[in-house]
Structures are given as C-alpha cells and as structure tokens.
Design a protein around this motif. Structure first.
Motif, mmCIF file in Angstrom:
data_model
loop_
_atom_site.group_PDB
_atom_site.id
_atom_site.type_symbol
_atom_site.label_atom_id
_atom_site.label_comp_id
_atom_site.label_asym_id
_atom_site.label_seq_id
_atom_site.Cartn_x
_atom_site.Cartn_y
_atom_site.Cartn_z
ATOM 1 N N GLY A 3 -1.297 1.904 -15.045
ATOM 2 C CA GLY A 3 -1.482 0.262 -14.522
ATOM 3 C C GLY A 3 0.313 0.067 -14.560
ATOM 4 N N TYR A 4 1.035 0.886 -14.181
ATOM 5 C CA TYR A 4 2.595 0.542 -13.968
ATOM 6 C C TYR A 4 2.744 0.017 -12.623
ATOM 7 C CZ TYR A 4 3.508 2.464 -18.649
ATOM 8 O OH TYR A 4 3.557 2.690 -20.154
ATOM 9 N N THR A 5 2.324 -1.290 -12.501
ATOM 10 C CA THR A 5 2.684 -1.950 -11.004
ATOM 11 C C THR A 5 3.935 -2.753 -10.852
ATOM 12 O OG1 THR A 5 1.214 -3.604 -11.856
ATOM 13 C CG2 THR A 5 0.132 -1.720 -10.955
ATOM 14 N N GLN A 6 4.652 -2.763 -12.022
ATOM 15 C CA GLN A 6 5.734 -3.678 -11.847
ATOM 16 C C GLN A 6 6.798 -3.190 -10.808
ATOM 17 O OE1 GLN A 6 4.644 -2.223 -14.399
ATOM 18 N NE2 GLN A 6 5.352 -2.990 -16.297
ATOM 19 N N LEU A 7 7.012 -2.045 -10.494
ATOM 20 C CA LEU A 7 7.748 -1.722 -9.198
ATOM 21 C C LEU A 7 7.235 -2.291 -7.965
ATOM 22 C CD1 LEU A 7 10.555 -0.038 -8.387
ATOM 23 C CD2 LEU A 7 8.999 2.020 -8.320
ATOM 24 N N GLU A 8 5.829 -1.951 -7.834
ATOM 25 C CA GLU A 8 5.313 -2.349 -6.598
ATOM 26 C C GLU A 8 5.478 -3.985 -6.298
ATOM 27 O OE1 GLU A 8 1.663 0.832 -5.783
ATOM 28 O OE2 GLU A 8 1.350 -1.147 -6.907
ATOM 29 N N LYS A 9 5.071 -4.602 -7.423
ATOM 30 C CA LYS A 9 5.242 -6.126 -7.133
ATOM 31 C C LYS A 9 6.716 -6.561 -6.985
ATOM 32 C CE LYS A 9 1.136 -6.628 -10.072
ATOM 33 N NZ LYS A 9 0.578 -7.062 -11.391
ATOM 34 N N ALA A 10 7.628 -5.966 -7.785
ATOM 35 C CA ALA A 10 9.117 -6.342 -7.324
ATOM 36 C C ALA A 10 9.441 -6.133 -6.213
ATOM 37 C CB ALA A 10 9.882 -5.552 -8.506
ATOM 38 N N ILE A 11 9.074 -4.979 -5.519
ATOM 39 C CA ILE A 11 9.291 -4.824 -3.917
ATOM 40 C C ILE A 11 8.794 -5.626 -3.141
ATOM 41 C CG2 ILE A 11 9.062 -3.075 -2.282
ATOM 42 C CD1 ILE A 11 9.419 -0.852 -4.515
ATOM 43 N N GLU A 12 7.570 -6.455 -3.334
ATOM 44 C CA GLU A 12 6.943 -7.481 -2.633
ATOM 45 C C GLU A 12 7.564 -8.660 -2.665
ATOM 46 O OE1 GLU A 12 2.980 -7.088 -3.922
ATOM 47 O OE2 GLU A 12 2.584 -5.036 -2.955
ATOM 48 N N ARG A 13 8.446 -8.614 -3.950
ATOM 49 C CA ARG A 13 8.679 -10.180 -3.990
ATOM 50 C C ARG A 13 10.122 -10.462 -3.125
ATOM 51 N NH1 ARG A 13 6.682 -9.895 -9.487
ATOM 52 N NH2 ARG A 13 8.598 -8.540 -10.281
#
Length: 503
Positions: A493-503
């Motif tokens: 569940g470490y999705t922080q990197l994915e979400k940061a790249i999308e922002r």
C-alpha cells in the motif's frame, strides 16, 4: 494432488502381477513419521468493509506457507491473509484478492506471489499475468505461488541452466506438474539412440512429506522427446515403505500420464527413525535404447535397469515401452524429480498449490555416469532429423555437467531452481539436493524493497513530481523489478510516490 485425476488424462495403474526382484519389500512406516516442524504461519480471517479489511477474530496456525495459502483461498473471504506467526505488524505474506488492482470482487483473476528462498522465503514480488513470465527470474532463487480464476495450482517456476547459464530453454522443456526436477537435455538431433546414467542412490537421503494432503514421490526416468511425445521409463519410490518400483508413460508441461507398477519391487530402502529419512539399499544404472521392430515397422524403447545392492549382489530388469509417436530421432533425456502427489482423496492435482514446505527432501543425488552413443554407420538420411546430426556415428559423449564441451552440448535444466542445490565444488560427478523443508519467515521483505518503502513513506500529500524527495526516490523505485514494484504499491500500500507523480 490426486493421482487418479491428472490434468489431461487419468493415470493408468498396471494390474499385472510381476515377479519379485528378490529383495524383501519394506512395510509401511507411516506410524514412524514424526513431524517436528513448528507452527510458523497464521491465517487472519475477515472481510472487506468498504476499502478496509475487518478481521473476524478467527485465526488459524499452519506449519507450511502453502498449506496456509490453500486454506485462505478455500475457506476465507477476500482480504484475509497469511502472516508470520506472532508478527505484531501483520505483514502480509499471502492474501486473497480479486486482482492486482482490487481486493474486492466476485471474480478472482490470475496472480503470482514471488518468494525469495535465499532470503528466508521473503515475499519479494507480486503481479498479474505477464507475457513471457516463464523466462523471468532465470537463475534466481524464487518460488511462485499461482492464483487462478478457480483455485491455486502449480506454476512454471524460475529455472537455471548448467553449462548454458546465459541462455534460455523452451517452455516445453519444463514440467511444472513434476514440481521440481533436474533434467539432462542434450542438443536436439544428436543422432544418439542409446543413453546410460548411473545414480549412486546409496549416498542419497530421502525424507517423506509430513503433509496429510500431499505426499512426495522421488522419481528417476530416462526418456526420448520429439515434438508430440515425451516418453518416459524409470523408477519411483513409495515413501510410505521405501520401496522403488517401475513406471512409464508420457509427460508434457500441462499433462502427466504415468503408469505406476507397484507389484515388482526394484529396490528397497532402509529407514532411520532418528533422522527421519530413508537411504536406498542399492545403486542403479539405467540404459535406454531405441529399438526398431522390422516386422512391425515401429520404434519402441528398451530400458535396462541394473541394481547393485549394498552387499555387492546385482539384479537386472528389462522393460519395453511402446508408444505411437516414438521414433529413432527423439532427444534422449534423463530426469530426476521430487513429485508432489495426493495424500488423500481431498486433493486434486491442478487445483491446489504444491506444498513446498511439507518437510520432504531428496538430498545427495549423485549422478556418477551420464553418456550417450550414436550407432556406428548411422547416416543423416537414415536418421531423418530436422537437421543434420551434430554428433558423429560410432562416438560416445559425456553428458555430465562437468564434462568438457562436446558436440552433444548437453544443458542441465534445474527446474524450480529455488529449491535445488547443485554441488559445484565436485567436478567428476554431479550432485544435487531437492528440498521442501520448512522455511522460517524471519525475513518478511528483502532489503531492496524495505529501503525503497522507507523512502516512499517520507513523501507527503503535498509533494509533487518536482519535490526533492520524489526526485530522489523515483530512480530507486524504478531500479526494482516490476513484480517488486507491484508488491510495494498493491500489497504493502505504498502509493505515495504514484500519487505525487500524478499531482
């Protein structure tokens, strides 16, 4: 895995009553099998409430990861998982999910869990079906657990090629239904029509399975393979008694149609109750010869088995195998397997994960002779191969792993490499171990995965692709394999990197 329902066709059982080999057959030792394995895995049962998993308070302990996974799949709701016993962090080792992208769902789609056997069986990868996955992780010590639409089942496992370390082998050279194998595979169209292998079984140690559902059968076969047939003859061991018998039949990657003769004892074994293992009472030399019947105009295979017992006496057995597609140009092979089969009627091959922690092993497998011969005077026209013979008529070739390079160009396939040990310090013979011993989950993730997860955990909800921590972490994440990346994002569940790249 149920022996009377085998993937494509039912296994055949011989009914002929054959003569005894002269050895006294051993009686069953089931009552002497003492399972000293500890409960190391815990199933946490529950169900999904929205996007959250809610345990129902029920837990179940198991000695084997694969036994625990089978239980979760058959008896628990999506979201239920396997963890290390007494692990307060509840780190997932296996989880029942609908797919890689969703835990919830009525249908279950193909998924693979990757366990690194060099790191105490740490979960080190997770993925959906990937084209070409048969050739992924070549030469790496992994076991894959395969989740299908209907069940858990056997899977192609990472393999390794002795003598051809930088190459790949064709998928049809692999036999997932035999679970773990050591396979001698000379170059196709060598011209060989006779092979001889000697197995010093008096040096081997064999432990039965402690699983009630899955037992093991060590088997050793010689075969010839050409297009649509893989015709086998050899011996197998009944681990309830230690007796070895004859078997024959056909195998392919997706089928196993073998006929087991449990009447004529080829070889017995001695049981050591303290060590919980058998030692075979003799060494075995087997020679397979392609024979043409001029009258019937058909090819058959002759197998000669010569047993040398510990007391110096010998006994010979002659076996013939007739099959429609046998010919005079098939690739000659030798195969050694530790095959997981049904321990009772509850288990059916192809619908249950093989139990690679059932406690069994086949150790110190010594191949002291391996050779193949091309008949004197054989011509390419007579041979009829798809290409010219690569070996010379009248010549005999050494097929051992330590042999000098020769025209036979024999590759040795370690099929399910994560559970095979090759003794590369011994050069004059080949020695292997196959082990289904329990692996304690003291390492739950590899260092590479943990290091990246620690970096991802530092990323905040306000960070974007231009943030320093994202720029620093992204190359480390990209350096991991695709299955490790999915483990981090989907299981952990470490999705922080994915979400940061999308922002």
């Amino acid at each position: 895995m149920k022996k009377n329902i085998i993937t494509i066709a039912a296994m055949l059982c011989t009914s002929a009553i054959l003569a005894s080999c002269g050895n006294t057959p051993k009686k069953e030792n089931k009552d002497k099998f003492k399972d000293s394995r500890l409960d190391l895995f815990t199933v946490v049962s529950g169900e999904m409430d929205g996007e959250e998993f809610v345990p129902d308070g029920k837990t179940y302990d198991f000695k084997s990861l694969y036994e625990a996974a089978n239980y979760v799949y058959e008896n628990c709701e999506n979201g239920s998982f396997v963890k290390a016993k007494d692990d307060s962090t509840d780190t997932i080792i296996f989880q029942k999910r609908s797919s890689v992208d969703s835990i919830r769902g009525d249908n279950i789609y193909d998924q693979w869990f990757y366990y690194n056997t060099e790191n105490n069986g740490a979960l080190d990868g997770y993925t959906q079906y990937v084209a070409g996955y048969v050739d992924t992780n070549i030469g790496e010590k992994y076991n894959r657990l395969y989740v299908t639409t209907d069940c858990l089942k056997q899977s192609y496992q990472p393999y390794y090629l002795l003598r051809h370390e930088t190459l790949k082998t064709a998928s049809w050279n692999l036999l997932p239904l035999l679970d773990t194998s050591i396979r001698y595979n000379p170059h196709a169209f060598t011209g060989m029509r006779e092979i001889t292998y000697k197995f010093d079984l008096t040096q081997s140690k064999i432990r039965p399975s402690y699983s009630k559902d899955q037992k093991v059968e060590p088997l050793i076969t010689l075969s010839q393979t050409d297009s649509y047939n893989w015709s086998n003859q050899g011996i197998y061991m009944d681990t309830d008694t230690g007796n070895w018998y004859y078997l024959k039949g056909e195998t392919q990657s997706d089928s196993k149609i073998l006929e087991y003769d449990n009447k004529e004892v080829i070889l017995t074994s001695t049981w050591d109750n303290e060590k919980q293992e058998y030692t075979p009472d003799g060494d075995v030399k087997m020679t397979l010869t392609y024979v043409f019947d001029k009258a019937e105009e058909v090819w058959t295979n002759d197998l000669a088995i010569e047993v040398t017992y510990k007391d110096g006496t010998t006994k010979s057995f002659k076996k013939n195998y007739d099959y429609t597609n046998i010919n005079g140009r098939g690739t000659p092979r030798a195969n050694i397997s530790l095959d997981l089969v049904a321990g009772n009627d509850k288990v059916e091959e192809g619908s249950y994960a093989p139990d690679f922690m059932c406690g069994a092993y086949f150790k110190n497998i010594v191949v002291s002779e391996a050779k193949g011969s091309v008949p004197e005077g054989l011509t390419d026209e007579e041979y009829g191969g798809d290409s010219e013979m690569c070996c010379k008529p009248g010549e005999t070739y050494n097929l051992l792993a330590g042999a000098e390079k020769n025209d036979a160009d024999c590759e040795i396939i370690l099929d399910n490499y994560g559970l095979i040990n090759y003794h590369n310090d011994v050069k004059d013979k080949d020695i292997y171990d196959i082990s289904y011993e329990q692996i304690a989950p003291t390492t739950l993730r590899t260092k590479e995965v943990l290091d990246v997860e620690q970096e991802i955990a530092k990323i905040k909800d306000t960070d974007t692709k231009d943030s320093a921590i994202v720029i620093k972490t992204l190359p480390k994440f990209n350096a991991l394999s695709a299955v490790q990346q999915k483990l981090i994002t989907r299981i952990d569940g470490y999705t922080q990197l994915e979400k940061a790249i999308e922002r």
